[in-house]
Design a protein around this motif. Structure first.
Motif, short mmCIF file in Angstrom:
data_model
loop_
_atom_site.label_atom_id
_atom_site.label_comp_id
_atom_site.label_asym_id
_atom_site.label_seq_id
_atom_site.Cartn_x
_atom_site.Cartn_y
_atom_site.Cartn_z
N LEU A 113 44.58 25.79 22.59
CA LEU A 113 45.33 25.08 21.56
C LEU A 113 46.57 25.83 21.04
O LEU A 113 47.51 25.22 20.54
CB LEU A 113 44.39 24.77 20.38
CG LEU A 113 43.27 23.78 20.70
CD1 LEU A 113 42.29 23.70 19.53
CD2 LEU A 113 43.86 22.39 20.99
N MET A 114 46.55 27.17 21.17
CA MET A 114 47.63 27.92 20.52
C MET A 114 49.03 27.56 21.01
O MET A 114 49.97 27.54 20.20
CB MET A 114 47.38 29.44 20.59
CG MET A 114 47.41 29.99 22.00
SD MET A 114 46.99 31.77 22.02
CE MET A 114 47.33 32.12 23.76
N PRO A 115 49.23 27.24 22.30
CA PRO A 115 50.61 26.89 22.70
C PRO A 115 51.12 25.61 22.02
O PRO A 115 52.32 25.43 21.88
CB PRO A 115 50.53 26.70 24.22
CG PRO A 115 49.27 27.38 24.64
CD PRO A 115 48.33 27.23 23.47
N ILE A 116 50.20 24.72 21.63
CA ILE A 116 50.64 23.49 20.98
C ILE A 116 51.30 23.79 19.65
O ILE A 116 52.37 23.26 19.32
CB ILE A 116 49.45 22.51 20.79
CG1 ILE A 116 48.86 22.15 22.14
CG2 ILE A 116 49.90 21.26 20.04
CD1 ILE A 116 47.65 21.24 22.07
N VAL A 117 50.67 24.68 18.88
CA VAL A 117 51.23 25.05 17.57
C VAL A 117 52.61 25.68 17.75
O VAL A 117 53.58 25.34 17.06
CB VAL A 117 50.29 26.02 16.83
CG1 VAL A 117 50.89 26.42 15.49
CG2 VAL A 117 48.92 25.40 16.65
N ALA A 118 52.72 26.59 18.74
CA ALA A 118 53.99 27.27 18.98
C ALA A 118 55.06 26.29 19.45
O ALA A 118 56.20 26.31 19.01
CB ALA A 118 53.80 28.39 20.00
N SER A 119 54.67 25.40 20.35
CA SER A 119 55.62 24.47 20.95
C SER A 119 56.17 23.48 19.91
O SER A 119 57.38 23.21 19.87
CB SER A 119 54.92 23.71 22.08
OG SER A 119 55.60 22.53 22.39
#
Lengths: 452, 452
Positions: free
Chosen positions: B322-328
């Motif tokens: 999930l972490m790349p979604i927050v960053a993206s």
């Protein structure tokens, strides 16, 4: 320095205007605004908050003339129109050139439009309606119908005599358009050249090489391109039968160029292309949500790829640490290629003639950068995690992803352009989705195959 | 459709030119190029590969005149200059306006520059050297020194008589600049207005309201802004003593506007701002590597944040998914705000006067979008991972990161602008570094605190 001074002046001015509006002091407001250019008054009105704007317009309504009105940004135009007293609006509209009236009314609904056009006399109204009959964003909407024409067999002396005697001439004109008896434009003569030439020369002899007509149906982006490419100052506009219907001057073309730029830059960033600094919170949210919503879908696609490799990550957490680097480098490299491609298409430097060569160049650049940064990342990974296998995997994934970035960055805008869509629109989202998905897939897939 | 036709025509033409060059058939080449505008011939030369370009120039050297030469893009200009025979070059340079000669020689070294200026007669050479004495990218470099002037007490009849009798007049001019006896410009009269006025009116009475002078030291971006803002067609340029030294016409200002925009859009994407579609692989790599190198550093910073939470990820692999979604999402929202801010600064719609209001708006928009997409991501996470705690964590992290994105997107360009740097330069890298680092930190940090 000059900028600083100007900024301070602007702020002082704004303070004075604020104070005058608050005090309801019309004399002070007039004194503050008197030396200002209409374009700057319009900018000032745009910068006010909606509440202050209402107070300003109440106090200053009859100061709004055609020059100010035609400079007001679309985003607040309706709001301003609604607050102007009928008489002020009528006077302002009557002062405006036909092309400015077209610009003012084209986004209004029929009833509002009719109300404004009612202020014009029959001739001017007909000119505006003729323009409005052409498609939105066409040359027909940009042109002004006031044109000075002459037959090409006239001599310089006769043309000058005609101009000197003519009662009615447009506010601004730089050329005489030469027309044949059926009103087909056949050339034009600049006023400078006319004045500089022998009295007995015919206008035909003085016609400019750069002469070209613009179809009233041409898109306004095409108009901006033609003016910029051929250094035109004005150009006659013709209907389907090649008859003269108006003229476009370079200041309008320059404004279109500026708007086209704005559209490109905002679209590339995924911002609605009509956004402006004076939009309200709700307008801004509405413009940005669609792009963020698209992005959440593409981010979920990338997350699904990661989810597919959950076991690998559980075994080797370093994969989770490193995978965003591969995706991020791909996203950046893809955006670089994309931007150059979108810009090249907009300026027509990129066309079918050289597309293949540009694609080839981008692929080689992508590979070169991939190898370069792949080696660097492999070295860093080796030092950081002391794992030669992991280093080899990230290096290889980097090469793959920068190659994909290059291909996506050039092929997606070329494809959209081919389909007749604006290449700036949505390209960014597609490109970063590709580089995210392929970045994670290549890195985690290779890791699973090689390391686990 | 029009675009398609033009594209096909261009390709046909390129094929004919290629065939003629290959066959060494100068007559066929002349026939193909004869109907073309110099600007289009220049574009064609830019699109050739370096090898084809050499063959083309060998065959067509004496066809390159001043008009074509002044249209050739900077990126290949030196290459073309080197291949032109001395006599052709001299003739071409002698044909050019002083501002085009300045543009041609300003990037050459002293020896090459002297060689080209030697072709000019003393008067023209002095005009070019006067321009070159002003800083790069200044109004002084853009102006042409040929100006038509008159004292303001002249009548229309006298001015017309003067123009009719004058031997020497510039190729293109649209105004008469009114000067006092010390050559300070005090107004200007358009030729159209002159011709339309009574013979006994004085020029002073006909002077345009829009009159403004430009300092020869003003930056060219400022020139483009002033022309666009005030719809100028030409403007007198003055030295430090307010004396008339030249005139800038709108076609040059339009070109500057186009170049400024190119710079903004390329800088925002992290591409060297002089890149063009005709660059070689090595030029392209050199332009793009610095930005990718910067990005690898910022990506490593983000990776270090993740590394700090390796244990948390090992316990709950869903975090890695999930972490790349927050960053993206943060990166996208930040880029949206950034682009609007950079554009607003470029058009001066964003200034100190409304900066605070725009910052406030962006913060509220960031919070609104954060809550909206936070709730959506929380719902998706709940359905996907059946973990209400994880859903709450990602929702909260999304709100934090979109708020940070808004702040970074508006404050970084405002800060760079305040420091006198171009806000388009490097903003993108800073903003995405912020949203990556804060995105990973907020999400993984909250997860560690709440879930583990």
């Amino acid at each position: 320095m000059a900028d600083e001074n100007r900024a301070t002046e602007t702020d002082d001015l704004l303070d004075r205007v604020d104070a005058a509006v608050e005090a309801g002091d019309r004399a002070a407001l007039d004194a503050a605004l008197e030396p200002m250019h209409p374009a700057d008054i319009a900018d000032l009105i745009e910068r006010l908050t909606p509440g202050d704007r209402r107070a300003f317009l109440t106090l200053y309504a009859d100061g709004i003339d055609g020059d100010v009105l035609s400079e007001i940004d679309e985003s607040i135009r309706e709001e301003v129109l609604e607050q102007l007293p009928r008489a002020v609006l009528d006077d302002a509209v009557r002062e405006m050139d036909s092309d400015d009236v077209v610009d003012l009314v084209e986004d209004l609904d029929d009833a509002e439009r009719a109300l404004i056009l009612a202020a014009l006399d029959a001739g001017d109204r007909a000119a505006v309606q003729q323009s409005l009959a052409y498609p939105e964003y066409s040359a027909g909407r940009l042109m002004q119908s006031e044109v000075v024409t002459a037959p090409e067999h006239w001599t310089v002396a006769r043309a000058i005599q005609f101009l000197r005697a003519e009662e009615w001439l447009p506010e601004q004109f730089y050329h005489i358009v030469l027309v044949d008896p059926r009103r087909h434009p056949v050339g034009y003569v600049t006023l400078g050249r006319l004045l500089a030439s022998r009295s007995d020369a015919t206008l035909r002899e003085l016609a400019e090489d750069s002469f070209r007509t613009i179809s009233a149906f041409a898109e306004e982006a095409e108009v901006a391109y033609v003016f910029n490419q051929y250094h035109l100052i004005s150009a006659p506009v013709v209907d389907r039968d090649d008859r003269l219907v108006g003229v476009i001057t370079i200041d309008d073309a320059m404004q279109v160029l500026d708007e086209e730029h704005e559209e490109d830059i905002l679209r590339l960033a995924g911002v609605g292309d009509e956004s402006s600094i004076s939009d309200s919170v709700m307008q801004t949210v509405r413009q940005r949500v669609p792009w963020l919503a698209t992005n959440i879908v593409t981010a979920l696609a990338a997350a699904s790829v990661i989810a597919f490799f959950e076991d690998a990550i559980a075994q080797l957490v370093a994969l989770a640490v490193l995978m965003p680097i591969v995706a991020s480098m791909g996203g950046n490299a893809g955006t670089q290629t994309l931007t150059v491609a979108v810009r090249g298409l907009a300026t027509r430097d990129l066309s079918r003639a050289n597309a293949l060569r540009v694609v080839r160049r981008e692929v080689i650049v992508g590979l070169t950068n991939g190898v370069f940064f792949g080696v660097i990342m492999a070295a860093i990974t080796w030092v950081w995690f002391r794992d030669p296998g992991l280093a080899a995997v990230i290096g290889s994934a980097m090469i793959i992803n920068l190659l994909v970035a290059a291909l996506a960055g050039i092929l997606i805008p070329l494809g959209l352009n081919k389909l007749g869509a604006d290449p700036a629109l949505a390209s960014g989202t597609f490109v970063t989705m590709m580089t995210d998905v392929i970045g994670f897939l290549a890195f985690l897939g290779l890791a699973t195959a090689v390391l686990l």
